[in-house]
Scaffold this active site. Structure first.
Site, PDB file in Angstrom:
ATOM      1  N   TYR A  23      17.587  22.208  33.158  1.00 46.30           N
ATOM      2  CA  TYR A  23      18.021  23.572  32.822  1.00 46.30           C
ATOM      3  C   TYR A  23      19.520  23.733  33.060  1.00 46.30           C
ATOM      4  O   TYR A  23      20.257  24.210  32.186  1.00 46.30           O
ATOM      5  CB  TYR A  23      17.242  24.585  33.663  1.00 46.30           C
ATOM      6  CG  TYR A  23      17.547  26.024  33.323  1.00 46.30           C
ATOM      7  CD1 TYR A  23      16.977  26.628  32.205  1.00 46.30           C
ATOM      8  CD2 TYR A  23      18.413  26.788  34.115  1.00 46.30           C
ATOM      9  CE1 TYR A  23      17.249  27.954  31.886  1.00 46.30           C
ATOM     10  CE2 TYR A  23      18.694  28.102  33.803  1.00 46.30           C
ATOM     11  CZ  TYR A  23      18.114  28.688  32.691  1.00 46.30           C
ATOM     12  OH  TYR A  23      18.402  29.994  32.381  1.00 46.30           O
TER      13      TYR A  23
ATOM     14  N   LYS B 263      22.451  24.393  30.143  1.00 51.58           N
ATOM     15  CA  LYS B 263      23.281  25.594  30.102  1.00 51.58           C
ATOM     16  C   LYS B 263      24.769  25.255  30.180  1.00 51.58           C
ATOM     17  O   LYS B 263      25.602  25.970  29.615  1.00 51.58           O
ATOM     18  CB  LYS B 263      22.872  26.550  31.224  1.00 51.58           C
ATOM     19  CG  LYS B 263      21.469  27.120  31.039  1.00 51.58           C
ATOM     20  CD  LYS B 263      21.294  27.822  29.691  1.00 51.58           C
ATOM     21  CE  LYS B 263      19.924  28.447  29.526  1.00 51.58           C
ATOM     22  NZ  LYS B 263      19.765  29.153  28.225  1.00 51.58           N
TER      23      LYS B 263
END
Length: 311
Positions: free
Chosen positions: A215, A219
């Site tokens: 994650y 990002k």
């Protein structure tokens, strides 16, 4: 004396910039006041509300069946957008989407939400969807790439290939394909537009105590994607910015907090405001980014995290 000498060229510059802006057909702010002082035929009127308005505009939002994507879609509809195409994976919209659509009708707004079932990881599908929207609506003005996934705590040295690929496929490839779908239509119509890529504060820092390698990595990629696209598309008057929320209580974060209630207090203690964010606290910033009010903002990352980054 120095202030007096500086005032004259500054006034001329302000007037020139206001009157030549592609997205601002009439002067506003100080430039308008100065023009009104010189020209009795120029009528002053407040413009700040119209600068935030999205009247008659069309946009595309991914991940908008629920959560932050749906919250953003509703705010842009309230700002006057004509049609917002809400893309998500389920074949049919859920209860939250139906409730929001009904609320917009109750408020008698001119805009509407159109649900589209599509997989953001399929480039050809997204490009085709963008073209269909453009041909139907005759324009494409804004895009919010909000679809994203978060996987369970996983040791970085044991991270399985499939899990890493799944997250990157949605959070990076899917964001790019969504932005491309809208951006290609913005380029075709030649009227510019605004693209917002939803990143996360996790792209700039690592969440203490959470092994979210995929994650966080995804990002960070979105942040660089936004800067890169902004530099390439600026000459076409297509602005690209990233939006980085902090700890917001959504259906995605609820999967962790509801299982570990202590996380709510822990996360809240990590920012100066001492609380989790609400989805509705992103309404103002996404409306600003999609509208002419942010016409000189591109290649930027907007942090909305309660000041988490300040400590």
């Amino acid at each position: 004396m120095l202030l007096t000498r500086l005032a004259r060229p500054t006034t001329r510059v302000l007037h020139r910039l206001s009157s030549t802006s592609a997205t601002q057909p009439r002067p506003s702010g100080v430039a308008a006041a100065l023009l009104a002082a010189k020209d009795p035929n120029f009528t002053m009127a407040p413009t700040i509300h119209s600068e935030f308005a999205l009247n008659d505009r069309v946009g595309l939002i991914s991940g908008a069946n629920r959560g932050l994507g749906l919250e953003m879609a509703m705010s842009l509809a309230e700002a006057g957008a004509r049609t917002i195409y809400c893309v998500d994976l389920p074949p049919h919209p859920g209860a939250e989407f139906h409730a929001v659509s009904a609320a917009l009708r109750t408020m008698r707004l001119s805009g509407k939400l159109e649900y589209v079932s599509a997989d953001v990881t399929q480039q050809e599908t997204m490009w085709s969807l963008g073209k269909q929207i453009g041909e139907k609506e005759g324009r494409m003005d804004f895009c919010v790439a909000a679809a994203g996934i978060l996987r369970e705590h996983t040791d970085c040295l044991e991270y399985p290939r499939g899990q890493m690929e799944d997250v990157m496929r949605v959070n990076v490839n899917g964001v790019l394909y969504t932005a491309q779908a809208a951006g290609r239509e913005m380029e075709r119509f030649g009227k510019g537009g605004s693209i917002v890529l939803v990143a996360s504060m996790s792209g700039s820092l690592t969440n203490r105590g959470h092994a979210w390698l995929s994650y966080n990595t995804s990002k960070s990629a979105v942040l660089q994607m936004g800067r890169s696209m902004a530099c390439e598309l600026g000459s076409k008057n297509i602005r690209v910015n990233t939006l980085s929320p902090g700890h917001i209580y959504t259906s995605m974060t609820a999967a962790f907090i509801d299982k570990q209630p202590e996380l709510s207090e822990k996360w809240a203690s990590m920012n100066p405001l001492g609380r989790l964010g609400r989805p509705d606290e992103l309404r103002g910033v996404v409306t600003w980014l999609a509208s002419d009010a942010s016409s000189y903002c591109t290649g930027s990352d907007i942090l909305v995290n309660g000041g988490h980054h300040a400590w």
